[in-house]
Design a protein around this motif. Structure first.
Motif, PDB file in Angstrom:
ATOM      1  N   SER A  11       9.733  -0.026   3.297  1.00 52.43           N
ATOM      2  CA  SER A  11       9.242  -0.297   1.961  1.00 52.43           C
ATOM      3  C   SER A  11       8.338  -1.530   1.802  1.00 52.43           C
ATOM      4  N   SER A  12       8.310  -2.400   2.911  1.00 59.02           N
ATOM      5  CA  SER A  12       7.487  -3.341   2.978  1.00 59.02           C
ATOM      6  C   SER A  12       6.081  -2.859   3.319  1.00 59.02           C
ATOM      7  N   SER A  13       6.023  -1.923   4.244  1.00 58.98           N
ATOM      8  CA  SER A  13       4.911  -1.313   4.814  1.00 58.98           C
ATOM      9  C   SER A  13       4.291  -0.527   3.592  1.00 58.98           C
ATOM     10  N   GLN A  14       4.819   0.037   2.593  1.00 58.37           N
ATOM     11  CA  GLN A  14       4.527   0.906   1.627  1.00 58.37           C
ATOM     12  C   GLN A  14       3.843  -0.072   0.578  1.00 58.37           C
ATOM     13  N   GLN A  15       4.554  -1.103   0.430  1.00 58.14           N
ATOM     14  CA  GLN A  15       4.080  -2.270  -0.629  1.00 58.14           C
ATOM     15  C   GLN A  15       2.683  -2.712  -0.011  1.00 58.14           C
ATOM     16  N   LEU A  16       2.762  -3.128   1.290  1.00 58.33           N
ATOM     17  CA  LEU A  16       1.396  -3.494   1.811  1.00 58.33           C
ATOM     18  C   LEU A  16       0.188  -2.433   1.398  1.00 58.33           C
ATOM     19  N   ALA A  22      -4.417  -0.761  -4.237  1.00 53.29           N
ATOM     20  CA  ALA A  22      -4.777  -1.073  -5.752  1.00 53.29           C
ATOM     21  C   ALA A  22      -6.077  -1.946  -5.508  1.00 53.29           C
ATOM     22  N   ALA A  23      -6.173  -2.886  -4.724  1.00 53.48           N
ATOM     23  CA  ALA A  23      -7.371  -3.815  -4.625  1.00 53.48           C
ATOM     24  C   ALA A  23      -8.683  -3.197  -4.212  1.00 53.48           C
ATOM     25  N   LEU A 358      -5.491   5.682  -8.137  1.00 57.82           N
ATOM     26  CA  LEU A 358      -4.986   5.461  -9.639  1.00 57.82           C
ATOM     27  C   LEU A 358      -3.622   4.989  -9.600  1.00 57.82           C
ATOM     28  N   GLU A 359      -2.796   5.837  -8.709  1.00 61.64           N
ATOM     29  CA  GLU A 359      -1.326   5.513  -8.747  1.00 61.64           C
ATOM     30  C   GLU A 359      -0.979   4.252  -8.079  1.00 61.64           C
ATOM     31  N   ALA A 360      -1.903   3.579  -7.000  1.00 66.19           N
ATOM     32  CA  ALA A 360      -1.578   2.333  -6.663  1.00 66.19           C
ATOM     33  C   ALA A 360      -1.909   1.317  -7.616  1.00 66.19           C
TER      34      ALA A 360
END
Length: 573
Positions: A11-16, A22-23, A358-360
């Motif tokens: 989950s941490s990798s996905q969040q990163l 997103a950026a 867009l999803e990010a």
């Protein structure tokens, strides 16, 4: 041998990854640079191994530059040969050197149009992207966009001593301030919902976390017994259908003796991130339909959907047909697609890379911002919606007065993250509805199950839901379909009140279980009519309605209405 299993990212990798994507999306204003790079790479590589086409393009370039050379030898003020364009229709563009500037731009545009089309081996989506972005860069560099190369602006500046530029600068400052303060654009003040627009009298008879249901007050002594329930798109506020009193479709229906209900969608925020298409069916369509049939008991409903609301209605009606729910008297779909194999120019912004970015972004905010959607629409018609306005306002110092449609268009809404991702993937990318894979309540729905009469409307110059795409409903259901093609675009074509100038339409009905019909055959057979399409739809509804009865009580037996129309949600920003 040791077997190695693929590891699921933490989950941490996905969040990163999500944060970086997103950026990256913000850096590129929500437009995927990867899609562009893939398109241009595909184009360049295939053009490199197409010597015949390169030879043709080189010959075309020589011919066009020879044409420019001959134009340069003509006396100043003479009409140059070549491609005409409304951007350069002013006689000032025929004076040297502006005649050469305009023609150089046009031949460059013509060359790139030829160069980006028909290259053997280029994937179709990449071909369209390359042509689109080539056009965007050329539009940006058009000589009419700059003070020093626009003779009309130079003449106006000399005549007014630069006052036009001062006015333009003031307009620019006003627009920037309104944008930063999240206020409506200057000039939109006279169009306040509930006072000037969205002003048809009525009551809010239902409210939940996703929508309000408005019942409009009758203006006739008797009404048609079957109520009309309107499902508008939630990409914008509902009152495109209840604009000013003179061009309000809802007021027109009420004045003609119809009991009208309309959904007003909530403008979602971060707390609504998990609202999906299922919620728009359950909390939106089903909740509204249940309320309508309780207020007007024992009557079937004329269901009407516009744009995205029409697509939702088609899905919901197919689910009702599957489940044996017979509460609908008819279905009317306005500029609503049910087959997305040819979804129009919006497909330029919809592919795996674009949706991933867009999803990010939506994962962080919970919604898609209104300005992100507005930017895409502006690029689709960049000259009409962007560059010509910038020149007129900021260089010529001319600000056109805001009308009701422009004010509504600026009153945009957000899109919940989950719903928008589902809509883009299931419908645009996967075309699940047309291919009988779209699930409602865990089971697929089939448009082929529809049997109620359908009124389907397309608009000639629609770049959001092309009428040829809307027309494909003929191939998906055996139901009776009355297809109407009207002049105008996606929004302006709907605003077609009787007496509206320069309006016309074609109309043809295919009987239930009738033979399939193609676009060209339909164009040849459909009768032409001058004027508004509203009376034609009204006649269609009347032919499928019963004898007039007394109007139903406002709110029925559900209790006292909540408040006056247009309610709360339409005022959310």
């Amino acid at each position: 041998m040791v077997e190695h299993k693929a590891e699921v990212p933490s989950s941490s990798s996905q969040q990163l990854d999500q944060a970086v994507r997103a950026a990256w999306a913000r850096r590129w204003m929500s437009v995927s640079p990867h899609s562009q790079l893939l398109a241009w790479t595909d184009w360049v590589c295939n053009l490199a191994i197409s010597p015949g086409m390169r030879s043709d393009l080189a010959r075309l370039a020589l011919e066009e530059w020879a044409q420019l050379y001959h134009a340069a030898l003509q006396p100043s003020g003479s009409q140059t040969h070549g491609i005409a364009d409304r951007r350069f229709k002013d006689p000032a563009w025929r004076q040297w050197p502006f005649n050469l500037m305009s023609q150089a731009f046009l031949v460059q545009q013509h060359w790139w149009q030829a160069a980006t089309q028909g290259v053997p081996g280029v994937e179709k989506h990449h071909e369209r992207l390359a042509a689109f972005w080539a056009k965007q860069w050329l539009e940006l560099l058009a000589p009419g966009n700059f003070l020093a190369t626009n003779p009309v602006v130079l003449e106006r500046t000399a005549r007014e001593g630069g006052l036009n530029l001062l006015r333009g600068f003031q307009y620019l400052m006003d627009d920037v301030q309104a944008l930063l303060a999240h206020r409506p654009p200057p000039g939109a003040e006279p169009f306040q919902p509930g006072r000037d627009v969205a002003a048809t009298p009525g009551k809010v008879v239902l409210r939940n976390r996703l929508m309000e249901l408005i019942q409009y007050a009758p203006t006739t002594g008797k009404v048609h017994p079957e109520p009309i329930l309107i499902v508008p798109a939630w990409i914008m506020k509902y009152y495109i259908l209840d604009l000013s009193p003179h061009n309000s479709l809802i007021k027109y229906l009420v004045d003609q003796g119809h009991t009208v209900f309309c959904i007003s969608w909530k403008n979602p925020d971060a707390a609504d991130r998990d609202l999906g298409m299922d919620e728009y069916i359950d909390l939106g369509w089903r909740a509204a339909l249940d309320a309508v049939v309780s207020i007007v008991p024992g009557r079937r409903v004329h269901a009407t959907g516009y744009c995205l609301g029409g697509t939702l209605l088609a899905i919901a009606a197919a689910a009702m047909a599957r489940d044996g729910d017979e509460r609908l008297a008819s279905v009317s779909l306005f500029a609503a697609q049910t087959d997305f194999t040819e979804p129009g120019e919006l497909a330029l912004f919809i592919d795996q890379s674009q949706i991933g970015l867009l999803e990010a972004q939506m994962a962080q905010t919970g919604y898609l911002r209104a300005d992100q959607m507005a930017g895409a629409f502006q690029m689709l018609r960049s000259y009409d919606l962007l560059w010509s306005r910038l020149v007129n306002q900021y260089l010529l110092g001319e600000r056109a007065p805001v009308n009701d449609l422009m004010a509504w268009n600026a009153d945009a809404t957000r899109m919940p993250a989950r719903m928008h991702a589902q809509y883009l993937r299931r419908l645009f990318l996967n075309n699940d509805l047309s291919e009988n894979r779209y699930p409602v309540d865990g089971r697929a729905v089939l448009l082929g199950n529809l049997r109620v009469p359908i009124f389907c409307l397309g608009t000639v110059s629609d770049h959001i839901a092309p009428w040829q795409s809307v027309f494909k409903l003929h191939h998906q259901t055996p139901a009776e379909i009355s297809f109407l093609l009207t002049s105008g675009g996606h929004n302006a074509g709907i605003l077609s009140e009787p007496g509206h100038p320069r309006r016309s339409y074609q109309l043809l009905t295919r009987a239930a279980h009738g033979p399939d019909i193609g676009v060209q055959q339909w164009l040849e057979k459909a009768a032409w009519h001058d004027g508004s399409w509203w009376p034609a739809w009204l006649a269609w509804l009347k032919a499928r309605s019963g004898a007039a009865v007394a109007p139903p009580r406002m709110g029925g037996k559900r209790g006292k209405p909540l408040e006056d129309a247009p309610g709360r949600y339409v005022h959310e920003h």
